[in-house]
Design an enzyme around this catalytic site. Sequence first.
Site, PDB file in Angstrom:
ATOM      1  N   CYS A  50       1.017  -1.168   0.026  1.00 12.69           N
ATOM      2  CA  CYS A  50      -0.346   0.593  -0.572  1.00 12.69           C
ATOM      3  C   CYS A  50       0.735   1.119   0.347  1.00 12.69           C
ATOM      4  O   CYS A  50       0.498   2.245  -0.121  1.00 12.69           O
ATOM      5  CB  CYS A  50      -0.795   0.525   0.843  1.00 12.69           C
ATOM      6  SG  CYS A  50      -0.252  -0.188   2.549  1.00 12.69           S
ATOM      7  N   SER A 101       9.378   2.403   6.294  1.00 15.77           N
ATOM      8  CA  SER A 101       7.805   2.016   6.286  1.00 15.77           C
ATOM      9  C   SER A 101       7.480   3.782   6.668  1.00 15.77           C
ATOM     10  O   SER A 101       8.184   4.554   7.173  1.00 15.77           O
ATOM     11  CB  SER A 101       7.666   1.414   6.439  1.00 15.77           C
ATOM     12  OG  SER A 101       8.571  -0.448   6.496  1.00 15.77           O
TER      13      SER A 101
END
Length: 423
Positions: A50, A101
């Site tokens: 995502c 991340s």
Amino acid sequence: MAKQIFAAEVSHESAPLRIREKLAGNDESVKRVISKLRSKVDEVFVLSTCNRFVVYAVSENINPIVNFFLEDAEVFRYVQFYKNTQASVNHLFATASGLCSQVTGEHQILTQIKHSHQLSMECGGVGLWLDNVLRESIRIGKKVRTQTGIDKFCSSVVDAGFSLLYDKFENIYERNFLVIGTGKIARLALGYLQHEGIQNVVIASHDIERSRDLALQYNVQAISIDKISTYFHEADVIIGGTHHEVSLCPKSTGTCTRFETKLTPEKKRVILDFGMPRNFDDKLRFHPGISLYNLDDLKALSASPLDVFGGVEEAWRMVSAETKEFLNVIHQLEMAPILAAYWTRLVNLKDQQLGWLLPKLESASDRDVQLIKRYAHKLIRSISREPLKNLRALAGDTQATATVEVVKNLYDFQHVKLNLSNN
């Protein structure tokens, strides 16, 4: 020209959500990308999550990857290229360690790399080089987290979203939750709610059978997606974890007027939109009773408290050191083509045997077939571990000519030239 590992990435660090949505897809779309690039490079691996879309490739030049991203001029503006092996390997190791991340140190990326590795192997994209670097990235990702503790605060995007809820509500255990979807994000959310002892949970999905299965597993209520507008009004927290845009307007009316009039500002709702593409219309954030957070909004939550005392800095130092160490392995692969020939021989034998075996297992489920394939790959890795280790030791050994000739005769590798120095 010598082969190298190249990489190209579109991620949350530089690309807005609307650009990342253009690249988001499922396993089938990833397989199509691998198939498209496979004929143009020696090896290819695609990581699609995502938050990022990355292509790693082994080739003599970066042109095939550049040309792939040039197909969409708008996307190309946001591509970050890694133009040599060191930069590409360092980036993969950092990604596996959770340093790239949105939530520093999160664990989910390791699972995603493992899954994508398996997917690329099934498509014939991964060979000796990428197989080694991907497996090493998993080991390093675990090592970095263990030694620095960067995963102790927020282990995933879902954790970050739930941390926000504790700030928004005084008593989260009395709140009503609506979870939309049955995929990975929805399962993570349901697992978190169960672990926290939160019981007022409803799950909605287009696939009512899957939602019922999850409802039984997590002891929650399952509803059809058609009833979502009713339960939306009752919910305090709405979690979007599906791959589809969620329509909040009842199909029977065909209008949102009645739905919107029920959204009174007195009742406060939090929407955590983890979907890719986004599940909810961004206009909802302007309603006085709704706080909407999508993946980009979570950037504000991504700073780890470990930054204060150097946990992240130490993690980057470890990644850099591990990259330099692994480059020696890459150098050995460059210096010893016989390694690639040996590995290719094993892979071909594995594929031949599976091609004979699998058609005979008519009653085997898809899951059984995948388990057999994975076991077969693990088997050839186990068989090859010591021979590959010993063959690497021969690379650059000036006294190894006679031994190499024995190996070449043993495996019928007379066509392979090993670059051994006789100086």
